[in-house]
Design a protein around this motif. Structure first.
Motif, PDB file in Angstrom:
ATOM      1  N   ALA A 187       0.838  -1.199   0.000  1.00 55.65           N
ATOM      2  CA  ALA A 187       0.000   0.000   0.000  1.00 55.65           C
ATOM      3  C   ALA A 187       0.870   1.245   0.000  1.00 55.65           C
ATOM      4  CB  ALA A 187      -0.921  -0.004   1.221  1.00 55.65           C
ATOM      5  N   ASP A 188       0.248   2.375  -0.312  1.00 57.20           N
ATOM      6  CA  ASP A 188       0.948   3.652  -0.278  1.00 57.20           C
ATOM      7  C   ASP A 188       1.664   3.848   1.048  1.00 57.20           C
ATOM      8  OD1 ASP A 188       0.601   4.769  -2.717  1.00 57.20           O
ATOM      9  OD2 ASP A 188      -1.124   6.008  -2.183  1.00 57.20           O
ATOM     10  N   PRO A 189       2.950   4.250   1.018  1.00 54.25           N
ATOM     11  CA  PRO A 189       3.637   4.553   2.274  1.00 54.25           C
ATOM     12  C   PRO A 189       2.891   5.642   3.037  1.00 54.25           C
ATOM     13  CG  PRO A 189       5.182   4.487   0.439  1.00 54.25           C
ATOM     14  CD  PRO A 189       3.805   4.431  -0.162  1.00 54.25           C
ATOM     15  N   GLY A 190       2.743   5.437   4.298  1.00 52.07           N
ATOM     16  CA  GLY A 190       2.079   6.435   5.131  1.00 52.07           C
ATOM     17  C   GLY A 190       0.587   6.245   5.249  1.00 52.07           C
ATOM     18  N   LEU A 191      -0.007   5.381   4.397  1.00 55.37           N
ATOM     19  CA  LEU A 191      -1.456   5.200   4.453  1.00 55.37           C
ATOM     20  C   LEU A 191      -1.889   4.589   5.777  1.00 55.37           C
ATOM     21  CD1 LEU A 191      -4.197   5.340   3.048  1.00 55.37           C
ATOM     22  CD2 LEU A 191      -3.709   3.115   2.021  1.00 55.37           C
ATOM     23  N   ALA A 192      -1.145   3.622   6.259  1.00 59.57           N
ATOM     24  CA  ALA A 192      -1.507   2.990   7.526  1.00 59.57           C
ATOM     25  C   ALA A 192      -1.432   3.988   8.672  1.00 59.57           C
ATOM     26  CB  ALA A 192      -0.586   1.801   7.801  1.00 59.57           C
ATOM     27  N   ARG A 193      -0.409   4.840   8.678  1.00 58.79           N
ATOM     28  CA  ARG A 193      -0.298   5.834   9.757  1.00 58.79           C
ATOM     29  C   ARG A 193      -1.450   6.828   9.702  1.00 58.79           C
ATOM     30  NH1 ARG A 193       5.027   5.094   8.299  1.00 58.79           N
ATOM     31  NH2 ARG A 193       5.009   6.870   6.858  1.00 58.79           N
ATOM     32  N   LYS A 194      -1.855   7.196   8.469  1.00 57.26           N
ATOM     33  CA  LYS A 194      -2.984   8.111   8.319  1.00 57.26           C
ATOM     34  C   LYS A 194      -4.260   7.489   8.882  1.00 57.26           C
ATOM     35  CE  LYS A 194      -5.688  10.536   4.797  1.00 57.26           C
ATOM     36  NZ  LYS A 194      -5.861  10.786   3.337  1.00 57.26           N
ATOM     37  N   LEU A 195      -4.494   6.224   8.551  1.00 55.78           N
ATOM     38  CA  LEU A 195      -5.672   5.549   9.073  1.00 55.78           C
ATOM     39  C   LEU A 195      -5.596   5.393  10.580  1.00 55.78           C
ATOM     40  CD1 LEU A 195      -6.150   2.713   6.419  1.00 55.78           C
ATOM     41  CD2 LEU A 195      -7.398   4.860   6.579  1.00 55.78           C
ATOM     42  N   ALA A 196      -4.399   5.120  11.088  1.00 57.58           N
ATOM     43  CA  ALA A 196      -4.219   4.917  12.524  1.00 57.58           C
ATOM     44  C   ALA A 196      -4.571   6.164  13.324  1.00 57.58           C
ATOM     45  CB  ALA A 196      -2.779   4.503  12.818  1.00 57.58           C
ATOM     46  N   ASP A 221      -0.545  -7.092  10.813  1.00 61.07           N
ATOM     47  CA  ASP A 221       0.879  -6.726  10.878  1.00 61.07           C
ATOM     48  C   ASP A 221       1.090  -5.298  10.374  1.00 61.07           C
ATOM     49  OD1 ASP A 221       1.486  -9.274  11.780  1.00 61.07           O
ATOM     50  OD2 ASP A 221       2.172  -9.999   9.821  1.00 61.07           O
ATOM     51  N   TRP A 222       0.449  -4.983   9.272  1.00 60.34           N
ATOM     52  CA  TRP A 222       0.570  -3.668   8.634  1.00 60.34           C
ATOM     53  C   TRP A 222       0.110  -2.569   9.586  1.00 60.34           C
ATOM     54  CZ3 TRP A 222      -3.577  -0.625   6.291  1.00 60.34           C
ATOM     55  CH2 TRP A 222      -3.128   0.381   5.427  1.00 60.34           C
ATOM     56  N   LEU A 223      -0.993  -2.822  10.293  1.00 59.14           N
ATOM     57  CA  LEU A 223      -1.493  -1.829  11.246  1.00 59.14           C
ATOM     58  C   LEU A 223      -0.579  -1.694  12.453  1.00 59.14           C
ATOM     59  CD1 LEU A 223      -5.319  -2.661  11.179  1.00 59.14           C
ATOM     60  CD2 LEU A 223      -4.211  -0.630  10.247  1.00 59.14           C
ATOM     61  N   GLU A 224      -0.120  -2.820  12.974  1.00 61.40           N
ATOM     62  CA  GLU A 224       0.764  -2.757  14.147  1.00 61.40           C
ATOM     63  C   GLU A 224       2.072  -2.042  13.820  1.00 61.40           C
ATOM     64  OE1 GLU A 224       1.459  -6.378  16.223  1.00 61.40           O
ATOM     65  OE2 GLU A 224      -0.668  -6.828  16.494  1.00 61.40           O
ATOM     66  N   GLU A 225       2.595  -2.285  12.633  1.00 58.50           N
ATOM     67  CA  GLU A 225       3.838  -1.615  12.242  1.00 58.50           C
ATOM     68  C   GLU A 225       3.657  -0.104  12.102  1.00 58.50           C
ATOM     69  OE1 GLU A 225       4.754  -3.717   8.695  1.00 58.50           O
ATOM     70  OE2 GLU A 225       5.287  -5.571   9.759  1.00 58.50           O
ATOM     71  N   ALA A 226       2.386   0.327  11.902  1.00 56.59           N
ATOM     72  CA  ALA A 226       2.103   1.761  11.829  1.00 56.59           C
ATOM     73  C   ALA A 226       1.788   2.361  13.191  1.00 56.59           C
ATOM     74  CB  ALA A 226       0.931   2.004  10.886  1.00 56.59           C
ATOM     75  N   GLY A 227       1.870   1.554  14.250  1.00 55.88           N
ATOM     76  CA  GLY A 227       1.671   2.065  15.597  1.00 55.88           C
ATOM     77  C   GLY A 227       0.325   1.760  16.213  1.00 55.88           C
ATOM     78  N   VAL A 228      -0.516   0.953  15.560  1.00 59.20           N
ATOM     79  CA  VAL A 228      -1.815   0.601  16.134  1.00 59.20           C
ATOM     80  C   VAL A 228      -1.612  -0.477  17.197  1.00 59.20           C
ATOM     81  CG1 VAL A 228      -4.094  -0.361  15.662  1.00 59.20           C
ATOM     82  CG2 VAL A 228      -3.023   1.191  14.012  1.00 59.20           C
ATOM     83  N   GLN A 229      -2.110  -0.188  18.403  1.00 58.38           N
ATOM     84  CA  GLN A 229      -1.986  -1.188  19.470  1.00 58.38           C
ATOM     85  C   GLN A 229      -2.824  -2.423  19.151  1.00 58.38           C
ATOM     86  OE1 GLN A 229      -2.934   1.954  19.916  1.00 58.38           O
ATOM     87  NE2 GLN A 229      -1.652   2.962  21.466  1.00 58.38           N
TER      88      GLN A 229
END
Length: 585
Positions: A187-196, A221-229
């Protein structure tokens, strides 16, 4: 063993749009009830396939999932229908609220685009109901501040339903890629952090999990790597089981701890009350039932056809469709899951056509996935009784000729002759050894010269003796609707595939096979290649040998014995010299 396939359909966006749009006037004109709700779900399933195809096309072009206009508009369009399905369900099928803006969004996509869609297996084969996810979401405690993420393919539509039930915004979807047991999100870099940063909780939605659950795991995994607990991540699977044996330790641990929200088909349709239950839907067709539905799934139908359990035919119980017996006003009815959406509607049309032609039992109708056909109480399969051989060949030939004449499958998926040849040699090597595989490889003709002789039809693909029912002086074909559109690799084939199957399963002599061949040609109005028939006989044996071996490896006890016995029979046939040329009379 090579047994299963994953067929794609190539269509234009305009074709899908037209099919969906054609259902809307029907929905508005139908009276309240389960039939109208089922038609609404047909529109929903078709829209989900369209949106999945649009987003996947963009994914394959860019190599990553993005929050593009196509992605957002597609999910907004789908979410409007998801809300309508939810409203119909909650109102007991009394109200339908189709938003006016739905059609505008549906038709906003360029109709000239070509997309690739996949039939959602859960909707088509495994009685996975959209309403399962509505009820699971409502019971989850999640709210409108949840970011719902669907896993394509089927998760596209399922995620829209979860979002609709909890009042969340339209979902985002992802296509985890790579090895089936080690999927990764691209996915686009940064998309997971934006959603988080935008959501309190996350809901990951798909059918399964299967052998590894790696698609669910990849998104988490993708969400956790973006900082989602981890505790903020919820799963919406289709069953309550654990991850399969190929799951990683990390994924298995998280799955055990994570909140999972499930409503099964049994919870929904067998444990529910009218109008939200299967019994009420059957009564809508045949009148008040004399008693509860009798579950004959997983090979249970054999209890009603065989006096002696030792004579039961083998059954791949894990792959069988859900089946029930119903009795109303002294008549018996077979209630079988045939598929949601256009899949089930097409089978209803075929069931009526085959009955009118004298080949299949009567049909009462179709209600939201389940087909209701007459159950012939006095019938016995050809594996238990005898039938005049001339009459048998005449009826089988007329039936196959009818299918070949009226059910062409132009543009429908089916294994090529090269793929069938590769399957046959590979399965022979795996089951019978390298020498047997090599011998078959040398004896089978090249496939290139045969492809031009193939005329694909909606072949039956189930010519086994127990599928032919003898009732008095009548011979009827059971289970005649599903198998060329199943998720195995065979798919739609030339009618020669069924002639090969009949000659093997009904133990026809050379002269009987030649007569069958001639009848099929006459009744179909099309020539059948004798060279193709010779080629397909060993392919048929190799396929069924592999299918029964795979089924046996997944089960224990009496059923495993039956399955291995069947696989051994096909193995012996594959070795036998009698699988030689079958000539025209």
């Amino acid at each position: 063993m090579l047994v299963y396939g994953d067929a794609e359909h190539t269509v234009t966006v305009g074709t899908k749009q037209a099919a969906i749009e054609s259902t809307l006037p029907e929905i508005h004109s139908m009276p309240p009830g389960i039939a109208r709700h089922g038609t609404l779900v047909t529109a929903f399933v078709g829209t989900a396939e369209l949106v999945q195809g649009l987003i996947d096309a963009e994914f394959h072009e860019l190599g990553v999932d993005t929050g593009s206009i196509v992605h957002r508009t597609g999910m907004e369009c789908l979410s409007l229908l998801a809300c309508a399905v939810d409203h119909s369900w909650r109102s007991g099928f009394q109200e339908v609220a189709l938003p006016k803006e739905f059609l505008g969004k549906l038709l906003s996509f360029d109709p000239s685009w070509t997309i690739h869609t996949k039939q959602a297996e859960g909707y088509a084969f495994y009685a996975l109901y959209p309403e399962n996810y509505l009820e699971a979401a409502r019971a989850s405690g999640l709210g409108a501040d949840t970011q719902v993420i669907g896993i394509r393919s089927i998760g596209t539509g399922l995620s829209a339903l979860v979002a609709a039930a909890i009042g969340a915004p339209p979902p985002f979807t992802l296509r985890p890629a790579g090895h089936p047991f080690r999927r990764e999100v691209k996915a686009d870099p940064g998309l997971a952090r934006k959603l988080a940063n935008q959501a309190t909780s996350f809901a990951i939605v798909d059918e399964g999990p299967g052998l590894s659950g790696s698609s669910f795991g990849a998104v988490a995994d993708w969400l956790e790597e973006a900082g989602v607990q981890r505790q903020r991540i919820h799963f919406f699977p289709s069953h309550e089981g654990t991850l399969g044996p190929q799951a990683s330790t990390r994924h298995r641990e998280r799955w055990r701890q994570a909140p999972r929200h499930v409503r099964t088909m049994d919870d929904l349709l067998l444990g529910g009350s009218p109008p939200h239950c299967l019994a009420a839907w059957v009564e809508d067709l045949v009148g008040p039932l004399d008693g509860p539905l009798e579950d004959v799934s997983g090979g249970g139908w054999r209890r009603r056809r065989y006096a002696d359990k030792t004579n039961w035919p083998p059954s791949n119980v894990q792959q069988e469709r859900r089946k029930f017996l119903a009795r109303a006003n002294g008549a018996s009815w077979f209630v079988k899951f045939a598929g949601l959406g256009e899949t089930g509607a097409r089978k209803l049309r075929m069931a009526h056509h085959l009955h009118e032609a004298g080949f299949a039992p009567d049909v009462a109708g179709w209600r939201h996935g389940f087909l209701v056909q007459s159950w012939l109480e006095d019938a016995r399969g050809l594996d238990q009784t005898t039938f005049d051989r001339d009459g048998l060949i005449g009826q089988v030939g007329a039936y196959l000729g009818f299918r070949a004449r009226y059910y062409p499958a132009v543009g429908q998926p089916g294994a090529s002759m090269g793929e069938l040849r590769h399957m046959a040699v590979y399965n022979a090597q795996q089951a019978l050894g390298d020498d047997a595989g090599g011998s078959l490889d040398r004896s089978l003709p090249p496939s290139d010269s045969l492809e031009g002789k193939v005329r694909r039809v909606w072949s039956d693909n189930r010519m086994h003796a127990w599928e032919w029912l003898v009732s008095g002086k009548r011979l009827a074909k059971a289970d005649a609707l599903d198998h060329s559109a199943s998720h195995d690799l065979v798919g739609h084939q030339d009618i020669a595939w069924d002639i090969a199957g009949a000659s093997i399963e009904l133990e026809l002599s050379g002269s009987e096979t030649a007569r069958l061949f001639a009848i099929v040609e006459r009744e179909s109005g099309h020539p059948v290649s004798p060279e193709l028939l010779v080629f397909l006989r060993p392919c048929y044996c190799a396929f069924h040998m592999g299918a029964y071996l795979m089924a046996a490896n997944a089960i224990e006890g009496e059923e495993e014995v039956r399955l291995r016995r069947a696989a051994d029979r096909y193995g012996r046939l594959l070795r036998h010299e009698s699988l030689g040329p079958v000539l025209r009379p």
